[in-house]
Motif scaffolding. Structure first.
Motif, PDB file in Angstrom:
ATOM      1  N   ASN A  36       0.833  -1.200   0.000  1.00  0.00           N
ATOM      2  CA  ASN A  36       0.000   0.000   0.000  1.00  0.00           C
ATOM      3  C   ASN A  36       0.869   1.253   0.000  1.00  0.00           C
ATOM      4  O   ASN A  36       0.579   2.240  -0.695  1.00  0.00           O
ATOM      5  CB  ASN A  36      -0.926  -0.022   1.221  1.00  0.00           C
ATOM      6  CG  ASN A  36      -2.102   0.928   1.061  1.00  0.00           C
ATOM      7  OD1 ASN A  36      -2.277   1.547   0.031  1.00  0.00           O
ATOM      8  ND2 ASN A  36      -2.895   1.045   2.111  1.00  0.00           N
ATOM      9  N   GLN A  37       1.960   1.215   0.780  1.00  0.00           N
ATOM     10  CA  GLN A  37       2.861   2.367   0.850  1.00  0.00           C
ATOM     11  C   GLN A  37       3.527   2.626  -0.502  1.00  0.00           C
ATOM     12  O   GLN A  37       3.674   3.782  -0.921  1.00  0.00           O
ATOM     13  CB  GLN A  37       3.937   2.128   1.924  1.00  0.00           C
ATOM     14  CG  GLN A  37       3.419   2.130   3.348  1.00  0.00           C
ATOM     15  CD  GLN A  37       2.746   0.826   3.749  1.00  0.00           C
ATOM     16  OE1 GLN A  37       2.757  -0.144   2.979  1.00  0.00           O
ATOM     17  NE2 GLN A  37       2.167   0.794   4.933  1.00  0.00           N
ATOM     18  N   ASN A  90       0.967   4.233  -2.836  1.00  0.00           N
ATOM     19  CA  ASN A  90       0.727   5.640  -2.505  1.00  0.00           C
ATOM     20  C   ASN A  90       1.894   6.529  -2.943  1.00  0.00           C
ATOM     21  O   ASN A  90       1.698   7.680  -3.347  1.00  0.00           O
ATOM     22  CB  ASN A  90       0.468   5.787  -1.011  1.00  0.00           C
ATOM     23  CG  ASN A  90      -0.878   5.221  -0.600  1.00  0.00           C
ATOM     24  OD1 ASN A  90      -1.782   5.101  -1.428  1.00  0.00           O
ATOM     25  ND2 ASN A  90      -1.021   4.864   0.659  1.00  0.00           N
ATOM     26  N   LYS A  91       3.097   5.985  -2.854  1.00  0.00           N
ATOM     27  CA  LYS A  91       4.269   6.748  -3.288  1.00  0.00           C
ATOM     28  C   LYS A  91       4.230   6.972  -4.807  1.00  0.00           C
ATOM     29  O   LYS A  91       4.489   8.086  -5.293  1.00  0.00           O
ATOM     30  CB  LYS A  91       5.546   6.008  -2.894  1.00  0.00           C
ATOM     31  CG  LYS A  91       6.818   6.783  -3.171  1.00  0.00           C
ATOM     32  CD  LYS A  91       8.039   6.029  -2.663  1.00  0.00           C
ATOM     33  CE  LYS A  91       9.318   6.818  -2.945  1.00  0.00           C
ATOM     34  NZ  LYS A  91      10.526   6.108  -2.443  1.00  0.00           N
ATOM     35  N   LYS A 112       1.792   9.599  -6.194  1.00  0.00           N
ATOM     36  CA  LYS A 112       2.248  10.991  -6.200  1.00  0.00           C
ATOM     37  C   LYS A 112       2.769  11.368  -7.591  1.00  0.00           C
ATOM     38  O   LYS A 112       2.525  12.479  -8.075  1.00  0.00           O
ATOM     39  CB  LYS A 112       3.347  11.188  -5.157  1.00  0.00           C
ATOM     40  CG  LYS A 112       2.870  11.091  -3.715  1.00  0.00           C
ATOM     41  CD  LYS A 112       4.022  11.312  -2.748  1.00  0.00           C
ATOM     42  CE  LYS A 112       3.553  11.209  -1.303  1.00  0.00           C
ATOM     43  NZ  LYS A 112       4.677  11.391  -0.348  1.00  0.00           N
ATOM     44  N   LYS A 169      -4.662  14.988  -3.001  1.00  0.00           N
ATOM     45  CA  LYS A 169      -3.648  14.050  -2.519  1.00  0.00           C
ATOM     46  C   LYS A 169      -4.127  12.635  -2.825  1.00  0.00           C
ATOM     47  O   LYS A 169      -5.005  12.101  -2.151  1.00  0.00           O
ATOM     48  CB  LYS A 169      -3.413  14.222  -1.020  1.00  0.00           C
ATOM     49  CG  LYS A 169      -2.342  13.290  -0.480  1.00  0.00           C
ATOM     50  CD  LYS A 169      -2.170  13.459   1.022  1.00  0.00           C
ATOM     51  CE  LYS A 169      -1.134  12.470   1.549  1.00  0.00           C
ATOM     52  NZ  LYS A 169      -0.961  12.572   3.015  1.00  0.00           N
ATOM     53  N   THR A 218      -4.248   8.873  -2.692  1.00  0.00           N
ATOM     54  CA  THR A 218      -3.870   7.652  -1.988  1.00  0.00           C
ATOM     55  C   THR A 218      -4.767   6.547  -2.522  1.00  0.00           C
ATOM     56  O   THR A 218      -5.764   6.833  -3.208  1.00  0.00           O
ATOM     57  CB  THR A 218      -4.064   7.772  -0.466  1.00  0.00           C
ATOM     58  OG1 THR A 218      -5.472   7.930  -0.187  1.00  0.00           O
ATOM     59  CG2 THR A 218      -3.297   8.968   0.094  1.00  0.00           C
TER      60      THR A 218
END
Length: 393
Positions: free
Chosen positions: A318-319, A322-323, A326, A337, A339
């Protein structure tokens, strides 16, 4: 009532294992009956002192092991005293429960043990561990008797002084309440001392970013063929936009999660987020006719990846997603934003925007309460107001 007598027994079954060792057991004797419990300690016959009921110095660790044996006996005796002090009668049949029973004085020790032995998902455990960490920052030690309304008020004041947001404070107290309820269930706290009777939790509706139909259309047109990671993240994100699936669920989607009935393509999966945290029996099955949603665009993504591997969309954490989102947002320029959870919000608000009944959206998202789905309708109402405020009629 007569006492339960405890003693050690070595090699009761008169047989050795492959290493030439046998088990030391605890014998509980009461009113002519016996019950035996494992100490999980195995030794050789020459290392046992039958007369003293201890491990002799033929074993290199005899002192440490004898201390462990004494500790096990002492624990059982202490629990029996503890339970009798609370008015419970301990019979031989209940000694097995006594052996596994742990006496807690520290709420922190109890909460930590409960977190680690729970069947919660690791991501949920992480948030509960964070709650415990913040509690320890506020108060170094916390016994059960220290937990009252005054403690909750002081902790709330501490959190706000540390500039925690209202919903973060709510989350911490919700986690604390879970373990206080558990402590009461296990008779570690008295129901009449329940601190949340007079302490009310506060929560506000947070902002829920989502992509409008125009923004979603622009995202679909973005070309990331030059970067396979960005292309796959875009597709995973879009799959959730079309189906409203959480990250924890989309990573478990397989080829056989899709099936046809009467020329309609369906997606079926079991939500990893249960109705009650940690309760496997409450896992909910969700089914949706994806060929009837968003012009069947989810089918295109299914066809693209169906032969790739067992789980079609488990390429990234998930991280990591999300990165990479961006970088996608830098090209999309939605001003939001991004996510992964924005995709779920996008699905809900776009379905409502196109006139899908809120009860149907509730089923698609797997919400237990209609009120949860209505939050999306409120967001949509705000969007409509913003769109109309500058128009002159």
């Amino acid at each position: 009532m007569s006492q339960i007598h405890l003693s050690f027994v070595f090699n009761r079954k008169k047989q050795l294992n492959k290493e030439g060792k046998a088990l030391i057991q605890i014998c509980a004797y009461h009113l002519g009956k016996r019950k035996y419990f494992s100490t999980d300690i195995y030794i050789k016959p020459k290392e046992w002192d039958q007369k003293r009921g201890k491990i002799n110095n033929n074993h290199s660790d005899h002192n440490e092991l004898n201390d462990e044996l004494d500790s096990q006996i002492s624990h059982i005796k202490e629990v029996i005293r503890h339970k009798k002090g609370k008015g419970e009668q301990i019979t031989l049949s209940k000694v097995s429960d006594v052996k596994e029973y742990k006496i807690y004085l520290s709420f922190y020790d109890f909460m930590e043990d409960e977190i680690e032995k729970s069947i919660l998902q690791e991501s949920t455990k992480k948030t509960h561990r964070r709650t415990l960490l913040v509690l320890r920052e506020f108060k170094k030690e916390l016994n059960f008797n220290d937990i009252d309304v005054t403690f909750l008020i002081n902790f709330e004041r501490y959190l706000y002084n540390q500039d925690y947001a209202v919903n973060t404070v709510y989350k911490y107290f919700k986690n604390i309440r879970t373990y206080i309820n558990r402590a009461i269930l296990l008779d570690l706290m008295e129901m009449n001392k329940y601190p949340f009777k007079k302490f009310k939790l506060r929560q506000i509706n947070g902002t829920r970013d989502f992509l409008t139909p125009d923004e979603l259309h622009r995202l679909e047109k973005l070309d990331f063929s030059f970067d396979k990671n960005l292309e796959k993240v875009k597709d995973i994100f879009l799959m959730s936009c079309y189906c409203g699936i959480r990250y924890s669920d989309i990573v478990h989607i397989k080829k056989d999660s899709f099936y046809n009935i009467a020329e309609i393509k369906w997606l079926k999966f079991t939500m990893k987020k249960s109705t009650q945290k940690g309760d496997e029996s409450s896992k909910k099955e969700v089914k949706m006719p994806i060929s009837k949603m968003f012009a069947g665009k989810a089918i295109v993504l299914y066809e693209k990846y169906k032969e790739s591997k067992k789980y079609l969309f488990d390429d990234f954490t998930n991280q990591e997603i999300n990165k990479l989102l961006k970088d996608i947002e830098a090209k999309l320029k939605s001003g939001k934003k991004l996510t992964f959870h924005v995709a779920r919000h996008t699905c809900a608000t776009n379905l409502l925007f196109h006139g899908v009944p809120i009860s149907t959206v509730q089923k698609i998202l797997g919400h237990d309460k209609i009120e949860t789905t209505q939050l999306y309708a409120k967001v949509l109402d705000m969007t409509i107001v913003n769109d109309l405020k500058d128009i002159k009629f």
